[in-house]
Design a protein around this motif. Structure first.
Motif, PDB file in Angstrom:
ATOM      1  N   ARG A   1       2.002   7.164  -6.504  1.00  0.00           N
ATOM      2  CA  ARG A   1       0.743   7.644  -7.101  1.00  0.00           C
ATOM      3  C   ARG A   1       0.378   6.828  -8.352  1.00  0.00           C
ATOM      4  NH1 ARG A   1       1.782  12.315  -9.075  1.00  0.00           N
ATOM      5  NH2 ARG A   1       4.019  12.400  -8.603  1.00  0.00           N
ATOM      6  N   ILE A   2       0.335   5.525  -8.163  1.00  0.00           N
ATOM      7  CA  ILE A   2       0.032   4.620  -9.267  1.00  0.00           C
ATOM      8  C   ILE A   2      -1.417   4.813  -9.712  1.00  0.00           C
ATOM      9  CG2 ILE A   2      -0.146   2.188  -9.943  1.00  0.00           C
ATOM     10  CD1 ILE A   2       2.746   3.244  -9.525  1.00  0.00           C
ATOM     11  N   ASP A   3      -1.604   4.933 -11.021  1.00  0.00           N
ATOM     12  CA  ASP A   3      -2.956   5.094 -11.579  1.00  0.00           C
ATOM     13  C   ASP A   3      -3.650   3.761 -11.795  1.00  0.00           C
ATOM     14  OD1 ASP A   3      -3.034   8.036 -12.047  1.00  0.00           O
ATOM     15  OD2 ASP A   3      -1.315   7.573 -13.323  1.00  0.00           O
ATOM     16  N   LEU A   4      -2.876   2.752 -12.219  1.00  0.00           N
ATOM     17  CA  LEU A   4      -3.460   1.441 -12.489  1.00  0.00           C
ATOM     18  C   LEU A   4      -2.445   0.377 -12.098  1.00  0.00           C
ATOM     19  CD1 LEU A   4      -5.544   0.219 -15.470  1.00  0.00           C
ATOM     20  CD2 LEU A   4      -3.488  -1.063 -14.866  1.00  0.00           C
ATOM     21  N   VAL A   5      -2.919  -0.617 -11.359  1.00  0.00           N
ATOM     22  CA  VAL A   5      -2.057  -1.736 -10.978  1.00  0.00           C
ATOM     23  C   VAL A   5      -2.597  -3.001 -11.630  1.00  0.00           C
ATOM     24  CG1 VAL A   5      -3.276  -2.032  -8.780  1.00  0.00           C
ATOM     25  CG2 VAL A   5      -1.015  -3.037  -9.088  1.00  0.00           C
ATOM     26  N   HIS A   6      -1.705  -3.726 -12.272  1.00  0.00           N
ATOM     27  CA  HIS A   6      -2.049  -4.958 -12.974  1.00  0.00           C
ATOM     28  C   HIS A   6      -1.538  -6.130 -12.143  1.00  0.00           C
ATOM     29  CE1 HIS A   6      -2.174  -7.183 -17.115  1.00  0.00           C
ATOM     30  NE2 HIS A   6      -2.654  -7.931 -16.139  1.00  0.00           N
ATOM     31  N   ALA A   7      -2.467  -6.912 -11.585  1.00  0.00           N
ATOM     32  CA  ALA A   7      -2.126  -8.036 -10.716  1.00  0.00           C
ATOM     33  C   ALA A   7      -2.055  -9.315 -11.544  1.00  0.00           C
ATOM     34  CB  ALA A   7      -3.165  -8.182  -9.614  1.00  0.00           C
ATOM     35  N   HIS A   8      -0.912  -9.957 -11.528  1.00  0.00           N
ATOM     36  CA  HIS A   8      -0.684 -11.172 -12.312  1.00  0.00           C
ATOM     37  C   HIS A   8      -0.723 -12.382 -11.397  1.00  0.00           C
ATOM     38  CE1 HIS A   8       0.536  -8.972 -15.968  1.00  0.00           C
ATOM     39  NE2 HIS A   8       1.004  -8.080 -15.105  1.00  0.00           N
ATOM     40  N   GLY A   9      -1.848 -13.123 -11.427  1.00  0.00           N
ATOM     41  CA  GLY A   9      -1.968 -14.317 -10.608  1.00  0.00           C
ATOM     42  C   GLY A   9      -2.879 -14.135  -9.413  1.00  0.00           C
ATOM     43  N   GLY A  10      -3.133 -15.254  -8.717  1.00  0.00           N
ATOM     44  CA  GLY A  10      -4.101 -15.247  -7.629  1.00  0.00           C
ATOM     45  C   GLY A  10      -3.657 -14.497  -6.391  1.00  0.00           C
ATOM     46  N   LYS A  11      -2.408 -14.665  -5.986  1.00  0.00           N
ATOM     47  CA  LYS A  11      -1.939 -13.992  -4.771  1.00  0.00           C
ATOM     48  C   LYS A  11      -1.916 -12.476  -4.924  1.00  0.00           C
ATOM     49  CE  LYS A  11       1.990 -13.842  -1.547  1.00  0.00           C
ATOM     50  NZ  LYS A  11       3.298 -14.456  -1.203  1.00  0.00           N
ATOM     51  N   PRO A  12      -1.393 -11.920  -6.040  1.00  0.00           N
ATOM     52  CA  PRO A  12      -1.460 -10.467  -6.202  1.00  0.00           C
ATOM     53  C   PRO A  12      -2.893  -9.934  -6.178  1.00  0.00           C
ATOM     54  CG  PRO A  12       0.159 -11.378  -7.691  1.00  0.00           C
ATOM     55  CD  PRO A  12      -0.565 -12.542  -7.087  1.00  0.00           C
TER      56      PRO A  12
ATOM     57  N   ARG B   1      -6.475   4.047  -4.407  1.00  0.00           N
ATOM     58  CA  ARG B   1      -7.025   4.985  -5.380  1.00  0.00           C
ATOM     59  C   ARG B   1      -6.811   4.470  -6.798  1.00  0.00           C
ATOM     60  NH1 ARG B   1      -3.049   7.725  -8.040  1.00  0.00           N
ATOM     61  NH2 ARG B   1      -4.572   9.191  -8.863  1.00  0.00           N
ATOM     62  N   ALA B   2      -5.889   3.542  -6.973  1.00  0.00           N
ATOM     63  CA  ALA B   2      -5.561   3.032  -8.306  1.00  0.00           C
ATOM     64  C   ALA B   2      -6.660   2.121  -8.830  1.00  0.00           C
ATOM     65  CB  ALA B   2      -4.243   2.266  -8.266  1.00  0.00           C
ATOM     66  N   ARG B   3      -6.847   2.141 -10.155  1.00  0.00           N
ATOM     67  CA  ARG B   3      -7.694   1.141 -10.815  1.00  0.00           C
ATOM     68  C   ARG B   3      -6.933  -0.179 -10.856  1.00  0.00           C
ATOM     69  NH1 ARG B   3     -12.566   3.323 -12.840  1.00  0.00           N
ATOM     70  NH2 ARG B   3     -12.563   5.516 -12.197  1.00  0.00           N
TER      71      ARG B   3
ATOM     72  N   LEU C   1       0.829  -1.206   0.000  1.00  0.00           N
ATOM     73  CA  LEU C   1       0.000   0.000   0.000  1.00  0.00           C
ATOM     74  C   LEU C   1       0.861   1.253   0.000  1.00  0.00           C
ATOM     75  CD1 LEU C   1      -2.793   1.292   0.167  1.00  0.00           C
ATOM     76  CD2 LEU C   1      -2.628   1.124   2.673  1.00  0.00           C
ATOM     77  N   ARG C   2       1.933   1.260   0.773  1.00  0.00           N
ATOM     78  CA  ARG C   2       2.809   2.437   0.828  1.00  0.00           C
ATOM     79  C   ARG C   2       3.444   2.725  -0.528  1.00  0.00           C
ATOM     80  NH1 ARG C   2       5.869   1.324   6.642  1.00  0.00           N
ATOM     81  NH2 ARG C   2       4.329   2.409   7.964  1.00  0.00           N
ATOM     82  N   GLN C   3       3.895   1.680  -1.229  1.00  0.00           N
ATOM     83  CA  GLN C   3       4.524   1.894  -2.536  1.00  0.00           C
ATOM     84  C   GLN C   3       3.516   2.400  -3.561  1.00  0.00           C
ATOM     85  OE1 GLN C   3       7.541   2.248  -2.193  1.00  0.00           O
ATOM     86  NE2 GLN C   3       8.681   0.450  -2.902  1.00  0.00           N
ATOM     87  N   LEU C   4       2.334   1.840  -3.567  1.00  0.00           N
ATOM     88  CA  LEU C   4       1.324   2.285  -4.528  1.00  0.00           C
ATOM     89  C   LEU C   4       0.929   3.738  -4.273  1.00  0.00           C
ATOM     90  CD1 LEU C   4      -0.939  -0.906  -4.664  1.00  0.00           C
ATOM     91  CD2 LEU C   4       0.745  -0.150  -6.354  1.00  0.00           C
ATOM     92  N   ARG C   5       0.879   4.125  -3.002  1.00  0.00           N
ATOM     93  CA  ARG C   5       0.547   5.513  -2.672  1.00  0.00           C
ATOM     94  C   ARG C   5       1.726   6.445  -2.934  1.00  0.00           C
ATOM     95  NH1 ARG C   5      -2.844   5.496   3.029  1.00  0.00           N
ATOM     96  NH2 ARG C   5      -4.905   5.048   2.130  1.00  0.00           N
TER      97      ARG C   5
END
Length: 351
Positions: free
Chosen positions: A91-102, A114-116, A84-88
């Motif tokens: 100021r990431i606009d969109l995060v793409h999660a690859h796989g079940g754990k992400p 706040r990211a999509r 959460l700290r890194q994404l904030r």
């Protein structure tokens, strides 16, 4: 070039972050690497990757690699807070999660993001929809990976870009004999033991099977080949950096995997113009003729397919011609990454 700020009314440049939590290197990691490369080349976005430090060297200059100990449990509060700290922070606009754990990690943080979010299902190890249903923008690499899902998925098959031809294989191939290759890490999932047993049964004439790859099962597989008296027709070549050259030299590629997401091997082979015999894994059934497909671990059936394929190589190439042509439109990096970018734009626009 796709200029994101010309399409989506958000702060420019976009900040896109790929998140994966792997512990090995295979198709998923290659997928992320190539997506990042294309996005650097083809968009004006800033590209970030969050992953374990062991993957840092995989990514090209220009990608912002943010190392994190992702080996911790998906419920570990230290991992969740660090993510959460890194994404904030960035100021990431969109995060793409690859796989079940992400995907699970982002679901944990859903109230604070706040990211999509876009998620991709790469294999069937996480077949339940419990987490996926909470995300609107879902990608799967094949129909098989979501065959049991009740959700809507955008199917985007793994595509790749073959490097330019070289001659790195030439001093290792017997050009007077048919060349058959299997490109696989030597682990149980890849089914090389099944392939060796089928090769022993098949009528392969003077063909040579070159096994390209290394791994913890190599000694056991070499012992199996010796036990089956295959020393004259099977060669273990170890890891090969220039695999594209082998595809171009080969008369046939064989995939004997017990499970796969893609696999990239079928895309690489078809893009190089090489026919494929394969077990029914990943998106293979969607991309090769049915008569060259076998069920997982079916040694007799694989032997029959190998015999048929090598019995008339010219017929084999003719049967594969339309599939190779389609692959060169459908299984390229440009096709995969371009379709993925469209999903990003829909997510960012709120559609």
């Amino acid at each position: 070039m796709i200029v994101s700020s010309d399409i989506v009314p958000v702060e420019s440049p976009l900040r896109i972050c790929h998140l994966f939590t792997s512990q090995e290197t295979g198709g998923l990691e290659k997928h992320v690497q190539e997506q990042c490369q294309w996005q650097l080349e083809s968009t004006d976005a800033e590209i970030f990757v969050i992953a374990h430090p062991r993957y840092r060297a995989m990514f090209p200059e220009g990608v912002r690699f943010l190392p994190m100990n992702t080996d911790r449990s998906r419920r570990n509060p230290v991992l969740n807070l660090a993510l959460l700290r890194q994404l904030r922070r960035y100021r990431i606009d969109l995060v793409h999660a690859h796989g079940g754990k992400p995907a699970h990690l982002l679901w944990n943080l859903r109230r604070f993001l706040r990211a999509r979010v876009v998620i991709t299902r790469h294999n069937r190890h996480h077949p339940k929809d419990k987490i996926a249903r909470h995300f609107e923008h879902r990608i799967a690499v094949s129909l098989k990976t979501v065959a049991n899902s009740s959700l809507d998925w955008t199917i985007i098959p793994n595509g790749t870009r073959l490097p330019s031809a070289g001659e790195h294989h030439c001093d290792q191939v017997d050009c007077n004999r048919a060349v058959v290759i299997s490109v696989a890490r030597l682990v149980p999932a890849k089914g090389v033991d099944v392939l060796l047993r089928a090769w022993c049964r098949a009528q392969v004439n003077s063909a040579v099977l070159y096994i390209l790859g290394d791994g913890p099962e190599r000694a056991a597989l070499e012992a199996l080949a010796a036990e089956l008296n295959l020393e004259e027709s099977v060669r273990f070549m170890g890891y090969q950096r220039q695999v594209a050259d082998w595809y171009r030299a080969a008369d046939l590629t064989v995939i004997a995997s017990r499970y796969e997401g893609g696999p990239y091997t079928v895309a690489e082979a078809l893009l190089a113009g090489c026919p494929v015999v394969s077990t029914d894994v990943g998106y293979v059934a969607e991309n090769i003729p049915a008569q060259y497909l076998v069920q997982i671990e079916d040694v007799p059936a694989l032997a029959v397919r190998l015999t048929a394929a090598l019995g008339d190589v010219e017929r084999l190439r003719g049967e594969f011609a339309p599939y190779i042509a389609r692959a060169r439109n459908r299984l390229t990096l440009e096709a995969m990454a371009g379709e993925t970018w469209k999903v990003y734009l829909r997510a960012l626009s709120g559609d």
